[in-house]
Design a protein around this motif. Structure first.
Motif, PDB file in Angstrom:
ATOM      1  N   ILE A   1       0.769  -1.483  -0.176  1.00  0.00           N
ATOM      2  CA  ILE A   1      -0.216  -0.143   0.082  1.00  0.00           C
ATOM      3  C   ILE A   1       0.862   1.215   0.054  1.00  0.00           C
ATOM      4  O   ILE A   1       0.445   2.160  -0.643  1.00  0.00           O
ATOM      5  CB  ILE A   1      -0.862   0.008   1.110  1.00  0.00           C
ATOM      6  CG1 ILE A   1      -2.171   1.014   0.859  1.00  0.00           C
ATOM      7  CG2 ILE A   1      -0.385   0.243   2.545  1.00  0.00           C
ATOM      8  CD1 ILE A   1      -3.108   0.695  -0.182  1.00  0.00           C
ATOM      9  N   CYS A   2       2.022   1.206   0.488  1.00  0.00           N
ATOM     10  CA  CYS A   2       2.935   2.418   0.459  1.00  0.00           C
ATOM     11  C   CYS A   2       3.247   2.612  -0.929  1.00  0.00           C
ATOM     12  O   CYS A   2       3.482   3.845  -1.356  1.00  0.00           O
ATOM     13  CB  CYS A   2       4.264   2.081   1.296  1.00  0.00           C
ATOM     14  SG  CYS A   2       3.926   2.120   3.139  1.00  0.00           S
ATOM     15  N   ASP A   3       3.693   1.556  -1.664  1.00  0.00           N
ATOM     16  CA  ASP A   3       4.072   1.408  -3.092  1.00  0.00           C
ATOM     17  C   ASP A   3       2.842   2.193  -3.829  1.00  0.00           C
ATOM     18  O   ASP A   3       3.070   3.084  -4.711  1.00  0.00           O
ATOM     19  CB  ASP A   3       4.363   0.152  -3.655  1.00  0.00           C
ATOM     20  CG  ASP A   3       5.614  -0.362  -3.232  1.00  0.00           C
ATOM     21  OD1 ASP A   3       6.471   0.446  -2.608  1.00  0.00           O
ATOM     22  OD2 ASP A   3       6.046  -1.673  -3.433  1.00  0.00           O
ATOM     23  N   PHE A   4       1.655   1.826  -3.622  1.00  0.00           N
ATOM     24  CA  PHE A   4       0.634   2.334  -4.233  1.00  0.00           C
ATOM     25  C   PHE A   4       0.202   3.692  -3.822  1.00  0.00           C
ATOM     26  O   PHE A   4      -0.148   4.396  -4.919  1.00  0.00           O
ATOM     27  CB  PHE A   4      -0.618   1.297  -3.912  1.00  0.00           C
ATOM     28  CG  PHE A   4      -2.046   1.737  -4.295  1.00  0.00           C
ATOM     29  CD1 PHE A   4      -2.600   1.135  -5.571  1.00  0.00           C
ATOM     30  CD2 PHE A   4      -3.021   2.817  -3.815  1.00  0.00           C
ATOM     31  CE1 PHE A   4      -3.600   1.389  -6.247  1.00  0.00           C
ATOM     32  CE2 PHE A   4      -3.994   3.115  -4.375  1.00  0.00           C
ATOM     33  CZ  PHE A   4      -4.560   2.494  -5.501  1.00  0.00           C
ATOM     34  N   ALA A   5       0.304   3.904  -2.725  1.00  0.00           N
ATOM     35  CA  ALA A   5       0.046   5.300  -2.508  1.00  0.00           C
ATOM     36  C   ALA A   5       1.121   6.469  -2.939  1.00  0.00           C
ATOM     37  O   ALA A   5       0.877   7.439  -3.394  1.00  0.00           O
ATOM     38  CB  ALA A   5       0.383   5.471  -0.779  1.00  0.00           C
ATOM     39  N   THR A   6       2.449   5.864  -2.995  1.00  0.00           N
ATOM     40  CA  THR A   6       3.419   6.730  -3.733  1.00  0.00           C
ATOM     41  C   THR A   6       3.015   7.171  -5.213  1.00  0.00           C
ATOM     42  O   THR A   6       3.170   8.223  -5.522  1.00  0.00           O
ATOM     43  CB  THR A   6       4.865   6.033  -3.731  1.00  0.00           C
ATOM     44  OG1 THR A   6       5.280   5.756  -2.281  1.00  0.00           O
ATOM     45  CG2 THR A   6       6.000   6.634  -4.256  1.00  0.00           C
ATOM     46  N   GLY A   7       2.518   5.985  -5.805  1.00  0.00           N
ATOM     47  CA  GLY A   7       2.262   6.410  -7.251  1.00  0.00           C
ATOM     48  C   GLY A   7       0.981   7.222  -7.163  1.00  0.00           C
ATOM     49  O   GLY A   7       0.830   8.186  -8.110  1.00  0.00           O
ATOM     50  N   LEU A   8       0.085   6.797  -6.606  1.00  0.00           N
ATOM     51  CA  LEU A   8      -1.252   7.960  -6.099  1.00  0.00           C
ATOM     52  C   LEU A   8      -0.986   9.269  -5.876  1.00  0.00           C
ATOM     53  O   LEU A   8      -1.635  10.016  -6.455  1.00  0.00           O
ATOM     54  CB  LEU A   8      -2.225   7.179  -5.056  1.00  0.00           C
ATOM     55  CG  LEU A   8      -3.323   7.958  -4.932  1.00  0.00           C
ATOM     56  CD1 LEU A   8      -4.208   7.806  -5.815  1.00  0.00           C
ATOM     57  CD2 LEU A   8      -4.057   7.600  -3.476  1.00  0.00           C
ATOM     58  N   SER A   9       0.239   9.561  -5.510  1.00  0.00           N
ATOM     59  CA  SER A   9       0.434  10.682  -5.026  1.00  0.00           C
ATOM     60  C   SER A   9       0.645  11.892  -6.232  1.00  0.00           C
ATOM     61  O   SER A   9       0.623  13.011  -6.023  1.00  0.00           O
ATOM     62  CB  SER A   9       1.745  11.101  -4.087  1.00  0.00           C
ATOM     63  OG  SER A   9       2.924  10.748  -5.022  1.00  0.00           O
ATOM     64  N   ARG A  10       0.836  11.088  -7.375  1.00  0.00           N
ATOM     65  CA  ARG A  10       0.859  11.842  -8.721  1.00  0.00           C
ATOM     66  C   ARG A  10      -0.324  11.813  -9.491  1.00  0.00           C
ATOM     67  O   ARG A  10      -0.459  12.116 -10.593  1.00  0.00           O
ATOM     68  CB  ARG A  10       2.154  11.542  -9.343  1.00  0.00           C
ATOM     69  CG  ARG A  10       3.516  11.872  -8.788  1.00  0.00           C
ATOM     70  CD  ARG A  10       4.766  11.464  -9.694  1.00  0.00           C
ATOM     71  NE  ARG A  10       6.061  11.645  -8.823  1.00  0.00           N
ATOM     72  CZ  ARG A  10       6.582  12.863  -8.817  1.00  0.00           C
ATOM     73  NH1 ARG A  10       6.201  13.740  -9.904  1.00  0.00           N
ATOM     74  NH2 ARG A  10       7.667  12.964  -8.192  1.00  0.00           N
ATOM     75  N   GLN A  11      -1.301  11.112  -8.991  1.00  0.00           N
ATOM     76  CA  GLN A  11      -2.498  10.963  -9.581  1.00  0.00           C
ATOM     77  C   GLN A  11      -3.746  11.316  -8.992  1.00  0.00           C
ATOM     78  O   GLN A  11      -4.921  10.546  -9.040  1.00  0.00           O
ATOM     79  CB  GLN A  11      -2.618   9.497  -9.828  1.00  0.00           C
ATOM     80  CG  GLN A  11      -1.327   8.865 -10.681  1.00  0.00           C
ATOM     81  CD  GLN A  11      -1.460   7.401 -10.975  1.00  0.00           C
ATOM     82  OE1 GLN A  11      -2.135   6.987 -11.972  1.00  0.00           O
ATOM     83  NE2 GLN A  11      -0.680   6.695 -10.336  1.00  0.00           N
ATOM     84  N   LEU A  12      -4.012  12.103  -8.031  1.00  0.00           N
ATOM     85  CA  LEU A  12      -4.936  12.827  -7.461  1.00  0.00           C
ATOM     86  C   LEU A  12      -5.758  13.609  -8.253  1.00  0.00           C
ATOM     87  O   LEU A  12      -6.067  14.852  -8.122  1.00  0.00           O
ATOM     88  CB  LEU A  12      -4.733  13.389  -5.982  1.00  0.00           C
ATOM     89  CG  LEU A  12      -3.812  12.525  -4.961  1.00  0.00           C
ATOM     90  CD1 LEU A  12      -3.488  13.420  -4.158  1.00  0.00           C
ATOM     91  CD2 LEU A  12      -4.714  11.642  -4.549  1.00  0.00           C
ATOM     92  N   TYR A  13      -6.282  12.990  -9.335  1.00  0.00           N
ATOM     93  CA  TYR A  13      -6.991  13.439 -10.264  1.00  0.00           C
ATOM     94  C   TYR A  13      -8.429  14.387 -10.256  1.00  0.00           C
ATOM     95  O   TYR A  13      -9.038  13.830  -9.277  1.00  0.00           O
ATOM     96  CB  TYR A  13      -7.296  12.648 -11.763  1.00  0.00           C
ATOM     97  CG  TYR A  13      -6.099  12.299 -12.339  1.00  0.00           C
ATOM     98  CD1 TYR A  13      -4.890  13.009 -12.560  1.00  0.00           C
ATOM     99  CD2 TYR A  13      -5.980  10.804 -12.517  1.00  0.00           C
ATOM    100  CE1 TYR A  13      -3.672  12.297 -13.002  1.00  0.00           C
ATOM    101  CE2 TYR A  13      -4.974   9.944 -12.977  1.00  0.00           C
ATOM    102  CZ  TYR A  13      -3.819  11.098 -13.426  1.00  0.00           C
ATOM    103  OH  TYR A  13      -2.844  10.082 -13.888  1.00  0.00           O
TER     104      TYR A  13
END
Length: 505
Positions: free
Chosen positions: A115-127
């Motif tokens: 989930i840390c990996d997922f959230a790291t990617g998500l930090s650039r995708q809060l569309y």
């Protein structure tokens, strides 16, 4: 005990200033269900101490919400790396404090890493979205802002992973967090907090971004009642969830609930039984039946009922029960004596209602079982009209129920108050598609040819009905941790009104 546990045992009072591990409230003595040995004690925080932590969080919020989302993601990435470095120690501590198998303890820490990996990617995708306006030279868009403070109440059965599902996403969304772990499993929480405090210190960030409070339902009630807490995410029993939901709703706050499950697998006559049996057994006995996604009910086509029953009883006879840190064992202990009592009381009630015990229903004694928490997983032959089937018991009790038609099987599955996870085993396309259709499973999770437990972090996790309706972890579950704002921008010289309204002065 392992090096990580030895480190946190040396902490007194405040850890790096931000979180009370030892307050001045009620003391909780913690012992392992594995061997009965003491891990130590923690004390609940008082109202004064609670307010001090909230004030710390409010101070940190200003810094954190003004940190760019990708920069927040980098902090979460660093935390994931810490977890990788300490995976074995933390996984062992999870197993020893909670009682699940070492493999499951390590798997729980891996969920945190994922989930840390997922959230790291998500930090650039809060569309957000952009919409066309009906007014000329106008532009409409939506954007998302942090809520502020997210309160997290977690349960003993997944003492660290479910917290990580919430907090990793909440952090990259710009929120600060206050975590109240189960009073039954505080030391795994202290270990997680300790590792994140190292990340904060290494990056010169405020300690109040992540906060830990100890206590039972009274401390949880503080979170629920507090208007400064913008979202309360609670995992636990339906009774607890109803209390939290009522309290938070009373102040018009936001809550995210992950409550009870009473999960079923439908096995049709077109199933591959060699595939189904391992999934059924793991779903029913994994974590000693103490998962919200544990398989409680097995709904079996009448034409294969006797065959599958015989094979399951044989499979159960091969289970190895004992110390969960011994990787040759399949099943560890229940969390405590009250869970054992609930196990036996449920079996007794099921027998009164006409259920037939096929195996299990026994407490294990002897030199290999150093506490009273070891029991045998139990299979009960049942009928669909038994009231006990509508009740979730956090123990490895599996009910076998025959059915004639798939419509009947789906009705049996859905005829419970809970709606978390469900599954069907069938190689028939029409059967599986009916199960997934609007007239099929009413659960938040519906699986085909896999069991009810073992969700991946990429999908939104949660259920319907008394399960609470919340969604955590993957997909677009991040939206629960942010507030939506619709914006309209007029870049023209005129001021036309929507819906053609004329207003002239």
């Amino acid at each position: 005990m392992n090096p990580l546990f030895n480190k946190i045992k040396t902490l007194e009072g405040l850890s790096t200033g931000q979180s009370f591990f030892k307050g001045n409230g009620r003391e909780f003595q913690i012992s392992s269900p594995v061997d009965g040995k003491s891990l130590g004690s923690v004390t609940a925080c008082t109202k004064i101490e609670y307010d001090a932590i909230v004030n710390k969080a409010l101070e940190a919020k200003l810094t954190w919400q003004n940190t760019t989302a990708p920069a927040r993601g980098e902090i979460v990435r660093q935390y994931g790396q810490k977890l990788r470095e300490h995976k074995n120690d933390l996984g062992e501590l999870v197993s020893y404090e909670m009682g699940k198998s070492l493999q499951e303890g390590l798997g729980e820490v891996q969920e945190m890493i994922d989930i840390c990996d997922f959230a790291t990617g998500l930090s650039r995708q809060l569309y957000g979205l952009q919409m066309h306006s009906e007014r000329p030279k106008h532009r409409m868009l939506e954007q998302w802002h942090p809520l502020g403070i997210v309160g997290i109440i977690s349960a003993f059965n997944f003492p660290v992973a479910v917290w990580a599902w919430n907090t990793a996403i909440a952090w990259v969304c710009g929120n600060v967090c206050i975590w109240k772990p189960s009073e039954k499993t505080p030391f795994t929480a202290i270990a997680c907090q300790y590792l994140f405090s190292e990340v904060l210190a290494e990056n010169n960030l405020p300690e109040g971004i992540s906060n830990l409070i100890m206590g039972d339902k009274e401390v949880g009630q503080m979170l629920a009642e507090d208007k400064r807490i913008n979202l309360v995410s609670a995992t636990g029993s339906v009774r607890m969830g109803k209390s939290v939901a009522t309290t938070v709703a009373g102040r018009l706050g936001k809550s995210l609930l992950e409550l009870g499950g009473n999960n079923a697998i439908i096995v049709t006559e077109n199933a591959d039984l060699q595939q189904a049996i391992p999934a059924i057994v793991f779903g029913a006995v994994g974590t000693c039946g103490q998962r919200c996604t544990s398989t409680r009910r097995l709904i079996i086509h009448k034409n294969i009922f006797e065959e599958l029953k015989e094979q399951l009883v044989k499979a159960y006879s091969q289970l190895k029960i004992g110390n969960p840190l011994d990787t040759t064992n399949h099943v560890g202990p229940l969390i405590d004596k009250s869970a054992v009592d609930a196990y036996f009381n449920t079996i007794e009630e099921a027998q009164k209602q006409g259920g037939k015990v096929l195996c299990g229903n026994r407490q294990l004694k002897g030199e290999n079982y150093t506490t009273d928490c070891y029991i045998e997983p139990t299979i009960i032959e049942a009928s669909a009209d038994m009231p006990i089937l509508k009740t979730e018991t956090f123990a490895p009790i599996l009910y076998l129920i025959p059915y004639k038609t798939l419509d009947e099987a789906i009705r049996i599955q859905n005829n419970v108050p809970q709606g978390l996870s469900s599954a069907i085993f069938s190689l028939n396309l029409r059967e599986t598609e009916q199960f997934l259709s609007v007239n099929g499973s009413d659960c938040g999770i519906a699986n085909v040819n896999i069991g009810t437990s073992g969700a991946e972090i990429g999908g939104a996790f949660g259920g319907e009905k008394e399960t609470g309706g919340g969604r955590e972890s993957g997909s677009d579950a991040w939206k629960a941790y942010m507030r939506r704002q619709t914006c309209t921008i007029n870049y023209g010289k005129e001021l036309p009104l929507a819906q053609g309204i004329k207003f002239e002065i």
